[in-house]
Design a protein around this motif. Structure first.
Motif, short mmCIF file in Angstrom:
data_model
loop_
_atom_site.label_atom_id
_atom_site.label_comp_id
_atom_site.label_asym_id
_atom_site.label_seq_id
_atom_site.Cartn_x
_atom_site.Cartn_y
_atom_site.Cartn_z
N VAL A 15 1.04 -1.05 -0.07
CA VAL A 15 0.13 0.03 -0.63
C VAL A 15 1.06 0.66 0.02
O VAL A 15 1.79 1.62 0.89
N LEU A 16 0.87 2.16 -1.24
CA LEU A 16 1.47 3.48 -0.58
C LEU A 16 0.40 4.86 -0.29
O LEU A 16 -0.67 4.82 -0.34
N ASN A 45 2.94 -4.44 3.48
CA ASN A 45 4.00 -3.44 3.43
C ASN A 45 3.18 -2.16 3.11
O ASN A 45 2.56 -1.78 2.20
N VAL A 46 3.69 -1.06 3.93
CA VAL A 46 3.78 0.36 3.41
C VAL A 46 4.44 1.05 3.18
O VAL A 46 5.26 1.58 3.88
N ILE A 47 4.32 2.31 2.54
CA ILE A 47 4.77 2.67 1.57
C ILE A 47 4.15 4.17 1.80
O ILE A 47 3.24 4.63 1.23
N VAL A 48 5.46 5.18 2.18
CA VAL A 48 4.48 6.36 2.27
C VAL A 48 5.44 7.64 1.49
O VAL A 48 7.06 7.28 1.71
N SER A 49 4.64 8.13 1.36
CA SER A 49 5.51 9.20 0.35
C SER A 49 4.39 10.71 0.76
O SER A 49 3.29 11.06 0.69
N ASP A 50 5.55 11.03 1.93
CA ASP A 50 4.56 12.12 2.41
C ASP A 50 5.88 13.42 1.43
O ASP A 50 6.89 13.99 2.20
N LEU A 51 4.61 14.73 0.96
CA LEU A 51 4.92 15.07 -0.02
C LEU A 51 5.62 16.40 0.51
O LEU A 51 6.81 17.09 -0.45
N VAL A 75 10.30 12.08 -9.95
CA VAL A 75 9.35 11.67 -10.52
C VAL A 75 9.59 9.81 -10.40
O VAL A 75 8.63 9.22 -10.28
N GLN A 76 10.79 9.47 -11.02
CA GLN A 76 11.64 8.42 -10.59
C GLN A 76 11.03 7.84 -10.13
O GLN A 76 10.53 7.05 -9.88
N GLU A 77 11.22 8.22 -9.02
CA GLU A 77 11.08 7.44 -8.26
C GLU A 77 9.56 6.93 -6.96
O GLU A 77 9.32 6.24 -6.71
N GLU A 78 8.74 8.31 -7.24
CA GLU A 78 7.30 8.21 -7.39
C GLU A 78 6.55 7.02 -8.51
O GLU A 78 5.80 6.80 -7.60
N VAL A 79 7.49 7.05 -8.95
CA VAL A 79 7.14 6.18 -10.65
C VAL A 79 7.30 4.56 -9.72
O VAL A 79 5.81 3.27 -9.29
N VAL A 89 -3.37 5.47 -1.63
CA VAL A 89 -4.11 5.58 -0.13
C VAL A 89 -4.01 7.15 -0.40
O VAL A 89 -2.62 7.57 -0.75
N PHE A 90 -4.73 8.07 -1.27
CA PHE A 90 -4.07 10.06 -1.09
C PHE A 90 -4.68 10.23 0.35
O PHE A 90 -6.77 10.27 0.52
#
Length: 194
Positions: A15-16, A45-51, A75-79, A89-90
């Motif tokens: 889950v991102l 497995n949880v991945i977080v992108s804290d913008l 951008v590639q890291e987020e892709v 999940v947003f």
């Protein structure tokens, strides 16, 4: 970290959570921490992108369109994160009926790369959607104590259908409605923001 479609060592999915709030101590921050705790305890497995923490640049630049293989590092890291995820999940506060600018910029920069957008011609190629089969869910807060259901549905249509579904996400729209927290600043005992 498990690859998308695979399970973690405990049998869960990846889950991102794309988190778009400037204050970690906010109610949105508490929802993020609760989601991480609950999902992890169930073996996901949880991945977080804290913008905000990442200082993600939301501005689309000419370099973002320089060629099909020229993708900026951020951008590639987020892709890569989205490609690993089974569910995205947003988590965000609703700003003027939409995503915060930093999250809209994330979508403009990341999703356009994944959506089959051919930068050379400026058109989309049907069937080249790397997000197809991935699920998406909105979880957001609003300062309003309530929003009439019809108004909420009208606000969510461009976000859920116009942005996420059109590029191939299976938006958990009818299976599970978005997680909406109304009027949180009045009832949030953290008391440090919305």
């Amino acid at each position: 970290m498990a690859a998308a479609g695979n399970t973690s060592s405990k049998g869960g999915k990846t889950v991102l959570i794309v988190y778009a709030h400037p204050k970690p101590e906010s109610f949105n921050g508490a929802l993020l921490q609760k989601a991480i705790k609950e999902l992890s305890s169930k073996g996901h497995n949880v991945i977080v992108s804290d913008l905000y923490k990442m200082k993600f640049d939301p501005l689309v630049r000419l370099e973002d369109f320089s060629g099909p293989s020229d993708v900026s590092k951020d951008v590639q890291e987020e892709v890569d994160k989205v490609e690993q995820a089974d569910l995205v999940v947003f988590q965000f506060p609703l700003y003027w009926g939409s995503f915060p600018a930093i999250l809209k910029g994330w979508m403009d920069r990341v999703i356009q790369v994944m959506s089959g957008f051919v930068r050379k011609t400026g058109f989309y190629k049907k069937g080249d959607l790397k997000v197809r089969g991935k699920r998406a869910l909105l979880s957001f807060t609003t300062g309003s104590p309530s929003i009439p259901q019809e108004s909420l549905e009208a606000m969510l249509l461009p976000m859920q259908v116009g942005t996420l579904n059109v590029v191939g996400f299976d938006v958990l729209l009818w299976q599970a409605p978005p997680q909406v927290s109304f009027g949180v600043e009045k009832g949030w005992d953290g008391g440090k923001g919305f």
